[in-house]
Scaffold this motif. Structure first.
Motif, PDB file in Angstrom:
ATOM      1  N   TYR A   1       0.800  -1.218   0.000  1.00 15.97           N
ATOM      2  CA  TYR A   1       0.000   0.000   0.000  1.00 15.97           C
ATOM      3  C   TYR A   1       0.841   1.280   0.000  1.00 15.97           C
ATOM      4  O   TYR A   1       0.778   2.067   0.950  1.00 15.97           O
TER       5      TYR A   1
ATOM      6  N   SER B   1       0.036   3.698  -1.684  1.00 17.36           N
ATOM      7  CA  SER B   1      -1.003   4.730  -1.712  1.00 17.36           C
ATOM      8  C   SER B   1      -1.377   5.175  -0.307  1.00 17.36           C
ATOM      9  O   SER B   1      -1.745   6.343  -0.088  1.00 17.36           O
ATOM     10  N   SER B   2      -1.273   4.271   0.671  1.00 19.28           N
ATOM     11  CA  SER B   2      -1.577   4.661   2.049  1.00 19.28           C
ATOM     12  C   SER B   2      -0.511   5.594   2.615  1.00 19.28           C
ATOM     13  O   SER B   2      -0.796   6.391   3.514  1.00 19.28           O
TER      14      SER B   2
ATOM     15  N   HIS C   1      -9.348  -6.934  -1.787  1.00 23.72           N
ATOM     16  CA  HIS C   1      -8.515  -6.521  -0.654  1.00 23.72           C
ATOM     17  C   HIS C   1      -8.295  -7.636   0.351  1.00 23.72           C
ATOM     18  O   HIS C   1      -7.190  -7.815   0.862  1.00 23.72           O
TER      19      HIS C   1
ATOM     20  N   ASP D   1      -9.131   5.428  -4.502  1.00 23.99           N
ATOM     21  CA  ASP D   1      -8.028   4.748  -3.837  1.00 23.99           C
ATOM     22  C   ASP D   1      -6.682   5.359  -4.190  1.00 23.99           C
ATOM     23  O   ASP D   1      -5.745   5.320  -3.384  1.00 23.99           O
TER      24      ASP D   1
END
Length: 442
Positions: free
Chosen positions: A139, A141-142, A272, A372
């Protein structure tokens, strides 16, 4: 593949429907996980580095030399990053900065009476720990979604914790490190799970008492049920953003929706986690039938088919048939989804009637996967129905409102009688005396 819940005609038959209990949701027992994380957090607080190393070896299968990732390794990860992925991350950062840059509140001074003002200042949290999960997926993106609003809020000290990967030399995934480098974050720890939350909350010292990680004031970021349990346990020691549960999508659709779009979006969320929730709410049985058929085709063709099939077949997912879109809105408001798509006629007008959702995606060209990564919105959102009372991560998550009160002599004297009256009513006479003491020489 995905179960159905038929609510049609039940209101007309006089039933009182509790949509919260009728709509499927993943069973997550954070309280049970507390029993597992409590000794972990206590051990990290007591033994520091030795505990973190032992816990990491037990849970992640990694023998740590250093918990902190060297600066050079972070820089090297960005240098070796696929140029296409780098360009995508840069675009994601740029869009997130545009959205979050507009969220900062201005200082406001209110003149209550002549000579009496209250100013609301917005002060950034001093130090923040950002958790980036590293389980079934990677992730980066997180990293973007946590770091950008913190930076836009003016947080001066940021530390990121992410689980070490055996295939990455005992460090967080290189794409996560590259995202850190891209955002200028150099304090990164190869620690995951409840032990990471405890490290951030209590700080970390080695066996000689030397500080390796200073304690933070706030922890943000999603994780599994043990991360959520650690947040619950440590709330009060540090601030938290939310106790994130399994991810979820609800799609409110009528017969104008494209079943291919709907099915693709349900699958994308199920990808997910086996506990991920995919819910379709529709007044069209024909759409439900077509989406069901499309799901079978798409699940068979997707990479993580077993994970997706488990999620779609689980009790947390389903197709809910309703009488009309008005009832559908009542259902999705009760459900309060993390992500809510509106795929109906006049989608913008329908979306404007939604009260409870982490984020709303309007029309056929605004899928959740856009949010997202590259819509500019934040994807750290409330789950498990908490969108009824909580918001997603934003600049405000990293700011504290502080009231600054300034009255002059005349303004205090003018209101002093009211203060004394209320103090006497509460049987707190010393409160009133703090007023009269200022005017004893009059």
């Amino acid at each position: 593949m995905i179960r159905r819940i038929d609510l049609r005609g039940r209101l007309a038959a006089g039933e009182s429907l509790d949509y919260r209990s009728l709509v499927p949701r993943a069973p997550v027992d954070v309280d049970a996980a507390l029993d597992a994380v409590r000794p972990i957090c206590a051990d990290v607080r007591r033994r520091g580095l030795s505990a973190v190393k032992e816990l990491t070896a037990r849970f992640d299968g990694v023998e740590l030399d250093d918990v902190r990732v060297p600066r050079q390794a972070i820089d090297d990860a960005l240098t070796s990053l696929d140029p296409t992925v780098r360009a995508a991350l840069e675009e994601s950062v740029a869009r997130a900065r545009r959205v979050h840059g507009d969220q900062r509140r201005a200082e406001v001074t209110t003149t209550v009476v002549p000579g009496g003002t209250v100013t609301e200042r917005w002060v950034p949290v001093g130090r923040v720990g950002l958790y980036v999960p590293g389980g079934l997926a990677v992730y980066p993106s997180s990293v973007v979604m946590n770091v950008v609003p913190a930076q836009e809020a003016g947080v001066e000290s940021l530390a990121i914790a992410s689980p070490p990967q055996r295939g990455a030399g005992g460090r967080p995934h290189p794409t996560i490190l590259a995202a850190c480098a891209l955002l200028g974050v150099t304090e990164v720890y190869a620690v995951g799970g409840a032990q990471a939350l405890a490290m951030l909350a209590y700080g970390l010292r080695d066996d000689d008492g030397v500080s390796l990680c200073d304690p933070v004031d706030l922890v943000t970021g999603p994780g599994n049920v043990y991360v959520a349990a650690a947040k619950r346990l440590l709330r009060g020691v540090v601030g938290i953003d939310a106790e994130a549960g399994p991810t979820e999508i609800a799609v409110l659709a009528d017969d104008s929706a494209d079943p291919v779009h709907v099915a693709a979006d349900l699958v994308s969320q199920a990808e997910h986690d086996p506990l991920a929730a995919s819910v379709l709410v529709t007044d069209s049985e024909a759409l439900a039938d077509t989406v069901d058929d499309e799901l079978r085709t798409r699940v068979a063709a997707t990479k993580h088919d077993e994970r997706v099939r488990t999620a779609l077949a689980g009790e947390q997912s389903g197709i809910v048939l309703v009488d009309d879109i008005a009832q559908g809105l009542a259902v999705v408001d009760a459900y309060a989804a993390e992500h809510l798509e509106i795929q109906t006629r006049d989608a913008a007008a329908v979306a404007a009637r939604v009260r409870n959702a982490g984020a709303v995606f309007v029309g056929p060209w605004s899928p959740v996967s856009l949010g997202d990564y590259a819509a500019g919105s934040n994807h750290v959102l409330p789950t498990g129905g908490s969108a009824r009372h909580s918001s997603g991560l934003s600049v405000q998550s990293f700011l504290r409102g502080v009231h600054v009160v300034e009255y002059d002599r005349a303004a205090l004297q003018d209101v002093g009688g009211h203060v004394r009256a209320l103090a006497d009513a509460e049987d707190l006479p010393a409160h009133g005396a703090a007023i009269t003491a200022r005017f004893e020489d009059d």
